[in-house]
Design an enzyme around this catalytic site. Structure first.
Site, PDB file in Angstrom:
ATOM      1  N   ARG A  82       1.069  -1.314  -0.309  1.00  0.00           N
ATOM      2  CA  ARG A  82      -0.091   0.109   0.359  1.00  0.00           C
ATOM      3  C   ARG A  82       0.792   1.298   0.152  1.00  0.00           C
ATOM      4  O   ARG A  82       1.652   1.308   0.956  1.00  0.00           O
ATOM      5  CB  ARG A  82      -0.992  -0.663   1.346  1.00  0.00           C
ATOM      6  CG  ARG A  82      -1.595   0.861   0.705  1.00  0.00           C
ATOM      7  CD  ARG A  82      -3.006   0.686   1.993  1.00  0.00           C
ATOM      8  NE  ARG A  82      -3.906   1.619   2.558  1.00  0.00           N
ATOM      9  CZ  ARG A  82      -3.717   2.918   3.727  1.00  0.00           C
ATOM     10  NH1 ARG A  82      -2.959   2.720   4.586  1.00  0.00           N
ATOM     11  NH2 ARG A  82      -4.931   4.110   3.274  1.00  0.00           N
ATOM     12  N   ASN A 159      -7.611   7.880   2.604  1.00  0.00           N
ATOM     13  CA  ASN A 159      -6.936   7.672   3.942  1.00  0.00           C
ATOM     14  C   ASN A 159      -7.517   7.594   4.954  1.00  0.00           C
ATOM     15  O   ASN A 159      -8.130   9.786   4.541  1.00  0.00           O
ATOM     16  CB  ASN A 159      -4.847   7.351   4.168  1.00  0.00           C
ATOM     17  CG  ASN A 159      -5.299   6.699   4.985  1.00  0.00           C
ATOM     18  OD1 ASN A 159      -4.732   6.020   5.460  1.00  0.00           O
ATOM     19  ND2 ASN A 159      -4.434   8.142   6.435  1.00  0.00           N
ATOM     20  N   GLU A 160      -7.693   7.719   5.323  1.00  0.00           N
ATOM     21  CA  GLU A 160      -9.358   7.896   6.918  1.00  0.00           C
ATOM     22  C   GLU A 160      -9.325   9.170   6.456  1.00  0.00           C
ATOM     23  O   GLU A 160      -9.408  10.026   7.590  1.00  0.00           O
ATOM     24  CB  GLU A 160      -7.469   8.014   7.971  1.00  0.00           C
ATOM     25  CG  GLU A 160      -6.910   6.883   8.263  1.00  0.00           C
ATOM     26  CD  GLU A 160      -6.302   6.511   9.498  1.00  0.00           C
ATOM     27  OE1 GLU A 160      -5.643   7.584  10.026  1.00  0.00           O
ATOM     28  OE2 GLU A 160      -5.262   5.677   9.351  1.00  0.00           O
ATOM     29  N   HIS A 226      -8.846   0.293   9.522  1.00  0.00           N
ATOM     30  CA  HIS A 226      -7.773   0.370   9.863  1.00  0.00           C
ATOM     31  C   HIS A 226      -7.835  -0.029  12.134  1.00  0.00           C
ATOM     32  O   HIS A 226      -8.194   0.679  12.751  1.00  0.00           O
ATOM     33  CB  HIS A 226      -6.626   1.641  10.130  1.00  0.00           C
ATOM     34  CG  HIS A 226      -6.180   1.918   8.665  1.00  0.00           C
ATOM     35  ND1 HIS A 226      -6.175   3.135   8.573  1.00  0.00           N
ATOM     36  CD2 HIS A 226      -6.946   1.154   7.592  1.00  0.00           C
ATOM     37  CE1 HIS A 226      -6.032   3.645   6.973  1.00  0.00           C
ATOM     38  NE2 HIS A 226      -6.693   2.007   6.652  1.00  0.00           N
ATOM     39  N   TYR A 228      -5.814  -0.336  15.060  1.00  0.00           N
ATOM     40  CA  TYR A 228      -5.451  -0.129  15.806  1.00  0.00           C
ATOM     41  C   TYR A 228      -5.671   0.332  17.797  1.00  0.00           C
ATOM     42  O   TYR A 228      -5.723  -1.177  17.742  1.00  0.00           O
ATOM     43  CB  TYR A 228      -4.599   1.456  15.601  1.00  0.00           C
ATOM     44  CG  TYR A 228      -3.976   1.434  14.178  1.00  0.00           C
ATOM     45  CD1 TYR A 228      -2.452   0.943  15.167  1.00  0.00           C
ATOM     46  CD2 TYR A 228      -3.801   1.817  14.009  1.00  0.00           C
ATOM     47  CE1 TYR A 228      -1.015   1.780  13.725  1.00  0.00           C
ATOM     48  CE2 TYR A 228      -3.235   2.286  12.571  1.00  0.00           C
ATOM     49  CZ  TYR A 228      -2.067   1.791  12.295  1.00  0.00           C
ATOM     50  OH  TYR A 228      -2.167   1.521  11.025  1.00  0.00           O
ATOM     51  N   GLU A 255      -4.268  -1.402   7.568  1.00  0.00           N
ATOM     52  CA  GLU A 255      -3.362  -0.475   8.208  1.00  0.00           C
ATOM     53  C   GLU A 255      -3.155  -1.007  10.059  1.00  0.00           C
ATOM     54  O   GLU A 255      -4.341  -1.320  10.602  1.00  0.00           O
ATOM     55  CB  GLU A 255      -3.352   0.864   8.735  1.00  0.00           C
ATOM     56  CG  GLU A 255      -2.418   1.693   7.319  1.00  0.00           C
ATOM     57  CD  GLU A 255      -2.783   3.326   7.863  1.00  0.00           C
ATOM     58  OE1 GLU A 255      -2.498   3.407   8.844  1.00  0.00           O
ATOM     59  OE2 GLU A 255      -2.711   3.844   7.168  1.00  0.00           O
ATOM     60  N   TRP A 284       2.210  -1.450   8.773  1.00  0.00           N
ATOM     61  CA  TRP A 284       1.685  -0.321   9.006  1.00  0.00           C
ATOM     62  C   TRP A 284       3.566  -0.364   9.688  1.00  0.00           C
ATOM     63  O   TRP A 284       3.738  -0.838  10.901  1.00  0.00           O
ATOM     64  CB  TRP A 284       0.816   0.627   9.249  1.00  0.00           C
ATOM     65  CG  TRP A 284       1.750   2.379   9.513  1.00  0.00           C
ATOM     66  CD1 TRP A 284       2.637   3.452  10.267  1.00  0.00           C
ATOM     67  CD2 TRP A 284       1.245   3.410   8.223  1.00  0.00           C
ATOM     68  NE1 TRP A 284       2.909   4.355   9.765  1.00  0.00           N
ATOM     69  CE2 TRP A 284       2.375   4.120   8.289  1.00  0.00           C
ATOM     70  CE3 TRP A 284       0.636   2.882   7.376  1.00  0.00           C
ATOM     71  CZ2 TRP A 284       2.018   4.908   7.849  1.00  0.00           C
ATOM     72  CZ3 TRP A 284       0.359   4.316   6.071  1.00  0.00           C
ATOM     73  CH2 TRP A 284       1.602   5.125   7.147  1.00  0.00           C
TER      74      TRP A 284
END
Length: 332
Positions: A82, A159-160, A226, A228, A255, A284
């Site tokens: 990516r 992105n995001e 993503h 996290y 991610e 990531w």
């Protein structure tokens, strides 16, 4: 008009063959223009299921590192990368010539290339972030670099694209962006990121994914969460991903890390669950992290011989890239 016996016989044989052929399903492996979605699964141009197993690379900030980084990422076992690009709104714009070079390098290294526009990160909360509409303007402007590469490239629109304040607009913004790109002639698999800095803790993407997918005239949208600090237990990881699988909606984790400033993501659960569900994941990131998250580097200083603990976990650990990645069939 009279026909000879031989002609009648030949016609009968042809009709029989035609009838017999019609009784078979379409040949497996018959080529389509590129990546596409079928029954919630990502298929390549040969109609083979493809599961992303790769990493992120911050090309826009380290363009001089990209050629070697892609070689090293492939050598480490990845089947995809990516690539961070800039629309020019926050960082130096990656123009069509530069993007074409990146795509060529990905193809030379037999890596599927997921190109993402990073300037949308945290829109509505991050002051310098731009809208998905601006990201679409960028893609249209570099269209020549990606149209015709549908077998090798997926377009990650932005992105995001929303932070934690304007996330309610995600559905309309995303639907509009998809529509504009289709009208502009983009037939790629379009990857759309979740709001809430990609983590979708409000379940905005989860609860509206079916409507967004249905609104895509090509039905070729891949959803991207993503993972996290929000995803710090196996149950949270499993519940979120299984909601998409049960609904036959395509989902990937493009991610994630082994730790983060917002909490401690459960990387073991993320990798185990995606593997068990045949879903993609992309760690990531290769190298070059700063701002207090240097621990997310997979290798130190872009040196493939200096793999970090996070890199060893992602590539060599249980459910890791080396054990699970399969090269896309389009590379033959």
């Amino acid at each position: 008009m009279k026909r000879s016996r031989a002609a009648l016989l030949a016609g009968a044989v042809l009709a029989a063959c035609t009838t017999l052929w019609a009784g078979f399903p379409a040949a497996q492996g018959a080529e389509t223009p590129g990546f596409h979605i079928q029954d919630g699964r990502l298929l390549d141009a040969n109609n083979q299921e493809f599961v992303l197993r790769g990493v992120n690379h911050a090309h826009t900030w380290y363009p001089d590192k990209t050629d070697q980084a892609l070689k090293d990422i492939k050598a480490a076992g990845a089947n995809s990368v990516r690539v961070v690009l800039s629309t020019g709104d926050q960082w130096t714009k990656n123009d069509a010539a530069d993007v074409s070079h990146v795509v060529d390098q990905c193809k030379q290294n037999k890596l599927i290339c997921v190109l993402e526009a990073h300037d949308t990160t945290g829109y509505g909360e991050a002051g310098a972030a731009v809208s998905l509409d601006k990201a679409v303007d960028y893609w249209v402007g570099i269209k020549d670099a990606v149209v015709g590469q549908e077998k090798y490239v997926m377009v990650n629109i932005g992105n995001e694209p929303h932070g934690n304040s304007t996330y309610a607009a995600w559905t309309n913004d995303t639907t509009s962006a998809i529509g504009r790109l289709r009208e502009a002639g983009f037939d790629h698999t379009l990857v759309v990121d979740a709001p809430n800095w990609g983590q979708d803790w409000t379940f905005t993407m989860r609860d509206n994914a079916a409507d967004v997918f249905a609104a895509d005239p090509d039905k070729n949208t891949l959803f991207d969460v993503h993972m996290y600090g929000v995803y710090d237990t196996p149950a949270e990881v499993s519940d979120y991903l299984n909601t998409f699988v049960d609904a036959k909606l395509p989902i990937t984790v493009a991610e994630f890390g082994n730790k983060h400033s917002d909490g401690d993501p459960d990387e073991d659960a993320i990798m185990k669950t995606t593997q068990s569900l045949d879903l993609g994941y992309m760690g990531w990131s290769w190298s070059g992290n700063g701002g207090g998250v240097e621990y997310l580097d997979l290798v130190q200083g872009f040196d493939a011989n200096q793999m970090t603990d996070w890199g060893k976990r992602l590539f060599d650990g249980a459910d890791g890239i080396k054990a699970t990645a399969k090269e896309a069939s389009v590379f033959g």
